[in-house]
Design an enzyme around this catalytic site. Structure first.
Site, mmCIF file in Angstrom:
data_model
loop_
_atom_site.group_PDB
_atom_site.id
_atom_site.type_symbol
_atom_site.label_atom_id
_atom_site.label_comp_id
_atom_site.label_asym_id
_atom_site.label_seq_id
_atom_site.Cartn_x
_atom_site.Cartn_y
_atom_site.Cartn_z
ATOM 1 N N HIS A 139 5.917 9.847 -1.838
ATOM 2 C CA HIS A 139 5.075 10.991 -2.191
ATOM 3 C C HIS A 139 4.513 10.911 -3.601
ATOM 4 O O HIS A 139 3.349 11.170 -3.840
ATOM 5 C CB HIS A 139 5.902 12.270 -2.101
ATOM 6 C CG HIS A 139 5.812 12.883 -0.772
ATOM 7 N ND1 HIS A 139 6.855 12.902 0.099
ATOM 8 C CD2 HIS A 139 4.776 13.484 -0.158
ATOM 9 C CE1 HIS A 139 6.467 13.482 1.198
ATOM 10 N NE2 HIS A 139 5.221 13.853 1.071
ATOM 11 N N GLU A 159 -1.794 -6.270 12.236
ATOM 12 C CA GLU A 159 -0.714 -6.195 11.241
ATOM 13 C C GLU A 159 0.469 -7.078 11.607
ATOM 14 O O GLU A 159 1.460 -7.095 10.890
ATOM 15 C CB GLU A 159 -0.180 -4.762 11.131
ATOM 16 C CG GLU A 159 -1.225 -3.698 11.021
ATOM 17 C CD GLU A 159 -0.625 -2.354 10.632
ATOM 18 O OE1 GLU A 159 -0.435 -2.133 9.442
ATOM 19 O OE2 GLU A 159 -0.353 -1.553 11.530
ATOM 20 N N ASP A 215 1.522 -4.870 6.091
ATOM 21 C CA ASP A 215 2.462 -5.223 7.149
ATOM 22 C C ASP A 215 2.303 -6.670 7.599
ATOM 23 O O ASP A 215 3.290 -7.345 7.878
ATOM 24 C CB ASP A 215 2.285 -4.283 8.349
ATOM 25 C CG ASP A 215 3.005 -2.968 8.108
ATOM 26 O OD1 ASP A 215 4.163 -3.013 7.660
ATOM 27 O OD2 ASP A 215 2.405 -1.904 8.341
ATOM 28 N N CYS A 219 -7.901 -3.199 5.449
ATOM 29 C CA CYS A 219 -7.548 -1.935 4.787
ATOM 30 C C CYS A 219 -6.194 -1.990 4.094
ATOM 31 O O CYS A 219 -5.720 -0.997 3.579
ATOM 32 C CB CYS A 219 -7.591 -0.783 5.787
ATOM 33 S SG CYS A 219 -6.403 -0.977 7.119
HETATM 34 C C1 PEP Z 1 -1.094 -2.116 6.141
HETATM 35 O O1 PEP Z 1 -0.026 -2.325 6.711
HETATM 36 O O2 PEP Z 1 -1.702 -2.992 5.480
HETATM 37 C C2 PEP Z 1 -1.718 -0.789 6.200
HETATM 38 C C3 PEP Z 1 -2.918 -0.596 5.715
HETATM 39 O O3 PEP Z 1 -0.993 0.223 6.734
HETATM 40 P P1 PEP Z 1 0.239 0.950 5.972
HETATM 41 O O4 PEP Z 1 0.260 0.465 4.552
HETATM 42 O O5 PEP Z 1 -0.029 2.396 6.075
HETATM 43 O O6 PEP Z 1 1.397 0.469 6.756
HETATM 44 MG MG MG Z 2 0.638 -0.931 8.191
#
Ligand code: PEP
Ligand code: MG
Length: 577
Positions: free
Chosen positions: A192, A435, A459, A506
């Protein structure tokens, strides 16, 4: 004098110098002396005044939180208010004053301790998670009874908050005019504190380790480098000078980059790359749009599910998604369905304790297993998609069947919405997050079923290199420069192109500046990141031609180690730009 450097995890960039204010680790002193009979009424009055003052201040905090972080983050204070208004709780405290002749502060402390004990014995995950809230309420009451100022009242300008971790109520009450940065002993990029620091745009370093809390004192001077993840306690004069220069340079850079707010990210030879923002709520959207984002490449919806008693209803989610898409106007918004599990908990979902939570019950696996929760979200997204450019994306896909099942649920939701006569977008685009190495290897098959791909490197790195993304001990290995990771990314992009679907990224790697020529060279069309990185990435893209970037990417794909790749990319950035 030597400067005392401490390493942590850089979670929100920027450098700042200020004075320490320690939160959380001061244990409250309680006066446990017995009172005389004629003092009982005065203590009861103190209690009743404190109860109404606490109630008033909680209503205020709730309102402030709603304004700054959105209604979903404010809900936790509703729970705090409920504790305060619980007649059993109040009677128990009054009894301690009347029967056992305790002072009001000692009576509150005793009853809170008893309740917390009781909660522990119940062995119910949901109730256990409420313990912290209960202690928070008790601490607030005791402070008022003792006439102590709240943390926010005590904070003077130019403050650096140092804490074990921060509760949502700590964070929401901090005056962002006075607080320059956060430092916490615990936490990760997705905690958070980190997310709120990024949305407030102030530097933050987390995971500095609990030992540090023993070493820092209130009022001590510290430098927080949220870009490199460093905290410097009582810096020597030459260190201060060095960092002051860095801050000045940073400000000049920021000024220079501001021109990219209204510019598109275009390479020297005229290729446009979309630079989008990652958000977790509606107020994050304001910040990414202010930075000139071309849309939202990742809406992490799980934050809508946190700090509350039960999952948000279809209607509630519909309102949020609708607001987001209306605010984004003609810019696309990619909504990622609930990605809970791993390091993100939801107490009310009662997720099982697992030996390897990242390899277990997480993300799409949970959603497919709990269709009621999944369908409420899918319907909300489908309906909101009627108001703008919403796309939907499924996280952590590791098998073709998962995508097919998720799409079946989506079709079912469309039928059910049709039956009840609610409007929705039947042609919503469906994307897959890449991922897992498994998804990369079946990208060809997935691409036939998907409208777009988005590569989640956070991930993908952890599953490729087998390195827990939250484990401090191995965090140096969690690197996007590992050749296996870069070759997998290249494979995904090439597959998507062959199949004629767009592909973006992303994960955090999308904002690694020295990686940009590689990402351009392999042909990524969209990069999505936190607001703070948007301008830097746009600027970096404008410095390269696709032609040169292609040669760099080819060279990178021949190199065999992270170090060689990182050294080579650092070198080309230094040499050519
Ligand atoms: C990722 O795994 O790169 C991703 C964008 O998702 P999160 O960080 O929310 O797991
Ligand atoms: Mg992820």
């Amino acid at each position: 004098m030597e400067s005392d450097f401490v390493d942590g995890i850089a979670v929100s960039p920027g450098i700042t110098i200020g004075k320490v204010y320690l939160i959380n680790n001061q244990k409250q002193e309680i006066d446990k002396s017995r009172i005389a009979e004629d003092e009982i009424q005065a203590e009861l009055n103190k209690l009743s005044k404190a109860l109404s003052q606490a109630e008033k201040s909680l209503h205020n905090i709730k309102k402030q939180t709603e304004e700054r972080f959105g209604p979903e983050k404010a809900e936790i204070f509703e729970a705090h208010l409920m504790f305060l208004e619980d007649p059993e709780f109040i009677t128990a405290i009054e009894e301690e004053i009347k029967e056992n002749r305790l002072r009001a502060e000692a009576a509150v402390s005793k009853v809170v301790d008893q309740y917390v004990q009781l909660m522990t014995q119940l062995d119910d995950e949901y109730i256990l998670a409420r313990q912290a809230d209960f202690k928070d309420v008790g601490g607030r009451l005791i402070k008022i009874i003792k006439g102590e100022k709240s943390n926010s009242q005590k904070i003077s300008p130019n403050t650096i908050i140092v804490a074990k971790d921060l509760t949502p109520s700590d964070t929401a009450q901090l005056d962002s005019e006075k607080v320059l940065a956060f430092v916490t002993a615990e936490g990760s990029r997705t905690s958070h504190t980190s997310i709120m620091a990024r949305s407030l745009g102030i530097p933050a370093v987390v995971g500095i380790g609990i030992e540090l809390l023993e070493r820092v004192k209130n009022g001590q001077e510290v430098i927080v480098d949220g870009t490199d993840g460093k905290v410097i306690i009582e810096p020597a004069q030459d260190t201060i000078k060095h960092y002051q220069n860095k801050i000045e340079k940073q400000q000049q850079e920021l000024e220079r980059k501001r021109k990219f707010v209204h510019k598109k990210a275009v390479t020297i030879d005229g290729f446009e790359i979309k630079v989008a923002g990652n958000i977790g709520n509606l107020s994050d959207l304001d910040v990414v749009l202010e930075q000139g984002a071309d849309g939202v490449g990742l809406f992490r919806t799980e934050f809508l599910y946190m700090d509350r008693e039960q999952s948000p209803s279809e209607e509630e989610q519909f309102e949020v998604y609708k607001d987001v898409t209306i605010k984004a106007g003609d810019k696309p918004v990619i909504i990622r369905t609930l990605d809970i599990g791993g390091d993100k908990e939801l107490s009310y979902m009662k997720l099982p304790d697992e030996l390897n939570p990242f390899l277990g019950y997480r993300a799409i696996r949970i959603c497919l297993d709990r269709p009621n929760i999944f369908k409420a979200q899918l319907k909300a997204i489908l309906r909101a998609a009627n108001y703008g450019q919403i796309k939907i994306m499924f996280p952590m896909i590791a098998a073709l069947e998962e995508l097919s099942k998720a799409k079946q649920q989506l079709d079912l939701c469309k039928e059910e919405l049709k039956v009840v006569g609610k409007e929705y977008n039947p042609n919503i685009e469906v994307g897959v997050m890449i991922e897992t190495p498994a998804a990369v290897m079946i990208a060809e098959e997935l691409a036939r079923e998907a409208d777009f791909f988005s590569i989640g490197t956070n991930d993908l790195i952890q599953y490729t290199i087998a390195v827990d993304r939250t484990n401090k001990k191995v965090s140096a290995m969690h690197s996007p420069y590992h050749p296996s990771v870069l070759r997998l990314i290249n494979k995904v992009v090439k597959t998507a192109h062959r199949q004629g679907i767009p592909v973006g990224m992303c994960g955090e790697a999308a904002s690694e500046e020295i990686l940009i020529p590689f990402l351009l060279g392999i042909g990524l069309g969209e990069l999505s990141m936190s607001a703070v990185s948007i301008l830097s990435v746009k600027e970096q893209i404008s410095k390269w031609s696709r032609k040169d970037a292609l040669l760099i990417a080819e060279k990178v794909l021949e190199l065999g180690s992270s170090k060689e790749i990182k050294d080579y990319l650092s070198e080309v950035i230094r040499k050519d730009r």
